[in-house]
Design a protein around this motif. Structure first.
Motif, PDB file in Angstrom:
ATOM      1  N   ASP A 137     -11.838  -3.743  12.355  1.00  0.00           N
ATOM      2  CA  ASP A 137     -10.857  -4.689  12.410  1.00  0.00           C
ATOM      3  C   ASP A 137      -9.535  -3.802  12.154  1.00  0.00           C
ATOM      4  OD1 ASP A 137     -13.173  -6.129  10.333  1.00  0.00           O
ATOM      5  OD2 ASP A 137     -12.774  -6.316  12.188  1.00  0.00           O
ATOM      6  N   VAL A 138      -9.229  -3.004  11.244  1.00  0.00           N
ATOM      7  CA  VAL A 138      -7.458  -2.524  11.714  1.00  0.00           C
ATOM      8  C   VAL A 138      -7.164  -2.097  12.411  1.00  0.00           C
ATOM      9  CG1 VAL A 138      -5.935  -0.822  10.202  1.00  0.00           C
ATOM     10  CG2 VAL A 138      -7.803  -2.210   8.799  1.00  0.00           C
ATOM     11  N   LYS A 139      -7.888  -1.275  13.543  1.00  0.00           N
ATOM     12  CA  LYS A 139      -7.826  -0.558  14.449  1.00  0.00           C
ATOM     13  C   LYS A 139      -7.283  -1.658  15.513  1.00  0.00           C
ATOM     14  CE  LYS A 139     -10.016   2.503  18.262  1.00  0.00           C
ATOM     15  NZ  LYS A 139      -8.030   2.635  18.850  1.00  0.00           N
ATOM     16  N   LYS A 140      -8.189  -3.122  15.720  1.00  0.00           N
ATOM     17  CA  LYS A 140      -7.486  -3.988  16.610  1.00  0.00           C
ATOM     18  C   LYS A 140      -6.563  -4.180  16.433  1.00  0.00           C
ATOM     19  CE  LYS A 140     -12.438  -5.730  17.053  1.00  0.00           C
ATOM     20  NZ  LYS A 140     -13.169  -7.340  17.051  1.00  0.00           N
ATOM     21  N   ILE A 141      -6.101  -4.762  15.072  1.00  0.00           N
ATOM     22  CA  ILE A 141      -4.661  -5.343  14.887  1.00  0.00           C
ATOM     23  C   ILE A 141      -3.637  -3.943  15.575  1.00  0.00           C
ATOM     24  CG2 ILE A 141      -5.129  -5.251  12.305  1.00  0.00           C
ATOM     25  CD1 ILE A 141      -2.911  -7.114  12.483  1.00  0.00           C
ATOM     26  N   VAL A 142      -3.855  -3.333  15.048  1.00  0.00           N
ATOM     27  CA  VAL A 142      -2.746  -2.106  14.929  1.00  0.00           C
ATOM     28  C   VAL A 142      -2.748  -1.930  16.392  1.00  0.00           C
ATOM     29  CG1 VAL A 142      -2.337   0.827  14.358  1.00  0.00           C
ATOM     30  CG2 VAL A 142      -3.373  -1.116  12.553  1.00  0.00           C
ATOM     31  N   ASP A 143      -3.607  -1.269  17.449  1.00  0.00           N
ATOM     32  CA  ASP A 143      -3.848  -1.267  18.881  1.00  0.00           C
ATOM     33  C   ASP A 143      -2.771  -2.896  19.218  1.00  0.00           C
ATOM     34  OD1 ASP A 143      -7.164   0.272  18.862  1.00  0.00           O
ATOM     35  OD2 ASP A 143      -4.569   0.987  18.283  1.00  0.00           O
ATOM     36  N   TYR A 144      -3.402  -3.603  18.893  1.00  0.00           N
ATOM     37  CA  TYR A 144      -2.585  -4.900  19.618  1.00  0.00           C
ATOM     38  C   TYR A 144      -0.586  -4.703  19.594  1.00  0.00           C
ATOM     39  CZ  TYR A 144      -1.655  -9.533  21.389  1.00  0.00           C
ATOM     40  OH  TYR A 144      -1.709 -10.564  22.013  1.00  0.00           O
ATOM     41  N   ILE A 145      -0.639  -4.703  18.210  1.00  0.00           N
ATOM     42  CA  ILE A 145       1.060  -4.543  17.824  1.00  0.00           C
ATOM     43  C   ILE A 145       2.053  -3.508  18.397  1.00  0.00           C
ATOM     44  CG2 ILE A 145       2.666  -3.526  16.108  1.00  0.00           C
ATOM     45  CD1 ILE A 145       0.462  -4.529  13.513  1.00  0.00           C
TER      46      ILE A 145
ATOM     47  N   TYR B 120       0.712  -1.072  -0.297  1.00  0.00           N
ATOM     48  CA  TYR B 120      -0.305  -0.221  -0.315  1.00  0.00           C
ATOM     49  C   TYR B 120       0.660   1.129  -0.075  1.00  0.00           C
ATOM     50  CZ  TYR B 120      -3.375  -3.352   1.471  1.00  0.00           C
ATOM     51  OH  TYR B 120      -3.974  -4.329   1.975  1.00  0.00           O
ATOM     52  N   ASN B 121       2.340   1.160  -0.160  1.00  0.00           N
ATOM     53  CA  ASN B 121       3.221   2.279   0.148  1.00  0.00           C
ATOM     54  C   ASN B 121       3.166   2.868   1.270  1.00  0.00           C
ATOM     55  OD1 ASN B 121       4.881   4.145  -1.732  1.00  0.00           O
ATOM     56  ND2 ASN B 121       3.660   5.089  -2.218  1.00  0.00           N
ATOM     57  N   MET B 122       2.934   2.736   2.055  1.00  0.00           N
ATOM     58  CA  MET B 122       2.709   3.774   3.869  1.00  0.00           C
ATOM     59  C   MET B 122       3.775   3.572   4.217  1.00  0.00           C
ATOM     60  SD  MET B 122      -1.169   2.465   4.462  1.00  0.00           S
ATOM     61  CE  MET B 122      -1.069   3.213   5.551  1.00  0.00           C
ATOM     62  N   ASP B 123       3.679   4.805   4.941  1.00  0.00           N
ATOM     63  CA  ASP B 123       4.550   4.865   6.062  1.00  0.00           C
ATOM     64  C   ASP B 123       4.567   4.134   7.534  1.00  0.00           C
ATOM     65  OD1 ASP B 123       6.090   7.691   8.120  1.00  0.00           O
ATOM     66  OD2 ASP B 123       6.984   5.510   7.419  1.00  0.00           O
ATOM     67  N   THR B 124       5.471   2.905   7.639  1.00  0.00           N
ATOM     68  CA  THR B 124       5.293   2.779   8.839  1.00  0.00           C
ATOM     69  C   THR B 124       5.332   2.624  10.856  1.00  0.00           C
ATOM     70  OG1 THR B 124       6.359   0.862   8.398  1.00  0.00           O
ATOM     71  CG2 THR B 124       4.429   0.812   7.990  1.00  0.00           C
ATOM     72  N   SER B 125       5.669   3.666  10.218  1.00  0.00           N
ATOM     73  CA  SER B 125       6.959   4.353  11.603  1.00  0.00           C
ATOM     74  C   SER B 125       5.977   4.855  12.366  1.00  0.00           C
ATOM     75  CB  SER B 125       7.993   5.457  11.091  1.00  0.00           C
ATOM     76  OG  SER B 125       6.690   6.392  10.694  1.00  0.00           O
ATOM     77  N   THR B 126       5.174   5.976  12.430  1.00  0.00           N
ATOM     78  CA  THR B 126       4.141   6.241  13.619  1.00  0.00           C
ATOM     79  C   THR B 126       2.623   5.235  13.084  1.00  0.00           C
ATOM     80  OG1 THR B 126       5.009   8.043  13.632  1.00  0.00           O
ATOM     81  CG2 THR B 126       2.495   7.890  14.449  1.00  0.00           C
ATOM     82  N   LEU B 127       2.310   4.504  13.718  1.00  0.00           N
ATOM     83  CA  LEU B 127       0.941   3.765  13.687  1.00  0.00           C
ATOM     84  C   LEU B 127      -0.078   4.418  14.722  1.00  0.00           C
ATOM     85  CD1 LEU B 127       2.299  -0.277  14.891  1.00  0.00           C
ATOM     86  CD2 LEU B 127       2.371   1.426  11.871  1.00  0.00           C
ATOM     87  N   ASP B 128      -0.413   5.745  13.914  1.00  0.00           N
ATOM     88  CA  ASP B 128      -1.961   6.394  14.652  1.00  0.00           C
ATOM     89  C   ASP B 128      -3.062   6.068  14.416  1.00  0.00           C
ATOM     90  OD1 ASP B 128       0.109   9.613  13.932  1.00  0.00           O
ATOM     91  OD2 ASP B 128      -1.234   8.026  13.190  1.00  0.00           O
ATOM     92  N   GLU B 129      -4.401   7.310  14.469  1.00  0.00           N
ATOM     93  CA  GLU B 129      -4.750   6.780  14.441  1.00  0.00           C
ATOM     94  C   GLU B 129      -4.547   6.792  12.928  1.00  0.00           C
ATOM     95  OE1 GLU B 129      -6.796   5.141  17.144  1.00  0.00           O
ATOM     96  OE2 GLU B 129      -7.972   6.525  15.720  1.00  0.00           O
ATOM     97  N   SER B 130      -4.336   8.613  11.760  1.00  0.00           N
ATOM     98  CA  SER B 130      -4.124   8.416  11.128  1.00  0.00           C
ATOM     99  C   SER B 130      -3.446   7.628  10.122  1.00  0.00           C
ATOM    100  CB  SER B 130      -3.107   9.409  10.779  1.00  0.00           C
ATOM    101  OG  SER B 130      -3.334  10.089   9.539  1.00  0.00           O
ATOM    102  N   PHE B 131      -3.123   6.500  10.279  1.00  0.00           N
ATOM    103  CA  PHE B 131      -2.541   5.745  10.254  1.00  0.00           C
ATOM    104  C   PHE B 131      -3.751   4.391  10.096  1.00  0.00           C
ATOM    105  CE2 PHE B 131      -0.787   1.301  10.258  1.00  0.00           C
ATOM    106  CZ  PHE B 131      -0.333   1.437   9.119  1.00  0.00           C
TER     107      PHE B 131
END
Length: 401
Positions: free
Chosen positions: A366-374, A341-352
């Motif tokens: 569903d996306v929020k669950k996996i990002v919050d868990y990470i 998806y050509n995305m920057d993963t350095s900051t896993l916040d709400e915008s991400f």
């Protein structure tokens, strides 16, 4: 070889003789340390109680807590990352002085919401004294080393606690709200077991943890007293506070003791083990040079990819290196996000989260669950198998939809 053989025979005889003499003459000293360790079979460990808890609280679950209560209860709230919501009774036998202020607050909040806390210790952290409004005093046993325990609501004979130089008891508590449930007697009877209502739940405090140890449970009919004490707790799930966190530090980084350590504590086995190692070393030394070199067998090259994968997977499984696997799975997942998806993963916040949900056409919850868990995993230092399994399920769920 003929010159070395007599020396080898003499050495073997000396080693075997020393092992036999030490095994026969050496009498192991009993360790009377009051560890209250749930894995210890020593007199003042609590392994017998620990093994019987599932039978006493059937059909409810008994879970062992290897972390500070604050971090464990936070993870197992209704909106936490644990595999269930913590409800029931939290039990601590001895060593309550390790509790940090944040853990005491977490335990009291746990009780306030309708749960139960049971602590048996000689003294309690000052924060518990101040919050629940009670005092403890000590009485020395000047006659002998025996005290007698009894329960108010159970018709059982007083049980004897020997090797007891004195007793701690509740010298002050609010008798209008608290109930005295048990007594200890040295010279005269005094309260050593009380029930304190707190919010919607209940706190039980007990000042003779030795009663729960292997030595006392297995002696005479003293187990009946323990059954009576624990019968005050509701028939619900139980959370048993592990001694391991005290052994390895208050941060909860638990390192399991080697399975060989118990055998090495047994003198006869220890010397047999060392003798076997010595003979093995001698065998390798005297057989290092062969009469004829081994003829090498040249085999055709094989495709070892599958074997390599099996070997690596078995290595991770045997070493139980969950932290390494969790970090690798997170790294590979984020790398795929960057690639796909050509995305920057350095900051896993709400915008991400919003951006990833939009690009991947996934449900934002569903996306929020996996990002919050990470993010939660990145804040931890210790991982268990359940963390790895839950992460894998999140990742598989993300790609399955």
């Amino acid at each position: 070889m003929k010159k070395i053989l007599p020396v080898l025979i003499i050495l073997i005889v000396l080693v075997v003789s020393a092992a036999i003499m030490l095994g026969v003459k050496f009498q192991k000293t009993i360790d009377w340390e009051e560890s209250f360790n749930e894995t210890s079979n020593k007199p003042y460990g609590v392994s017998v109680l620990y093994k019987e808890l599932p039978n006493l609280f059937t059909p409810n679950k008994v879970r062992t807590v290897y972390h500070q209560p604050a971090s464990y209860l936070k993870a197992h709230k209704a909106d936490g990352f644990g595999d269930h919501e913590a409800k029931g009774s939290f039990i601590i036998i001895g060593n309550s002085n390790y509790l940090e202020a944040s853990s005491i607050d977490a335990l009291l909040n746990f009780v306030h919401t309708g749960n139960t806390l049971f602590v048996s210790d000689y003294v309690f952290p000052q924060k518990i004294h101040d919050t629940l409004n009670f005092d403890i005093e000590y009485i020395k046993n000047e006659i002998d080393s025996t005290s007698y325990l009894s329960l108010k609501h159970f018709d059982i004979p007083d049980i004897k606690i020997d090797k007891n130089v004195g007793d701690n008891y509740f010298s002050r508590f609010d008798k209008t709200t608290c109930d005295a449930l048990g007594y200890s007697k040295i010279n005269y009877k005094h309260v050593n077991f009380i029930k304190i209502p707190f919010g919607e739940g209940t706190v039980f405090l007990h000042t003779e943890p030795k009663a729960f140890t292997n030595y006392n449970i297995l002696k005479e009919n003293r187990f009946r007293y323990i059954e009576g004490v624990l019968s005050h707790l509701p028939n619900s799930d139980l959370y048993f506070d592990s001694y391991s966190k005290i052994q390895t530090g208050y941060d909860g980084n638990v390192e399991k003791q080697s399975n060989l350590s118990w055998f090495l504590d047994q003198t006869s086995f220890k010397w047999a083990w060392y003798t076997a190692i010595l003979f093995g070393i001698l065998f390798m030394i005297f057989n290092a040079k062969r009469r004829q070199r081994i003829v090498k067998t040249i085999r055709p090259l094989q495709n070892t990819t599958v074997g390599f994968v099996e070997t690596v997977s078995n290595l991770y499984f045997e070493t139980q290196n969950h932290k390494n696997l969790v970090q690798k799975k997170v790294t590979y997942f984020l790398e795929k996000i960057r690639t796909d998806y050509n995305m920057d993963t350095s900051t896993l916040d709400e915008s991400f989260i919003k951006k990833l949900a939009s690009k991947s056409d996934k449900n934002i919850e569903d996306v929020k669950k996996i990002v919050d868990y990470i993010n939660w995993l990145n804040s931890k230092n210790e991982f268990f198998e359940e963390n790895l399994i839950k992460l894998n399920r999140h990742i598989e769920s993300f790609y399955a939809k």
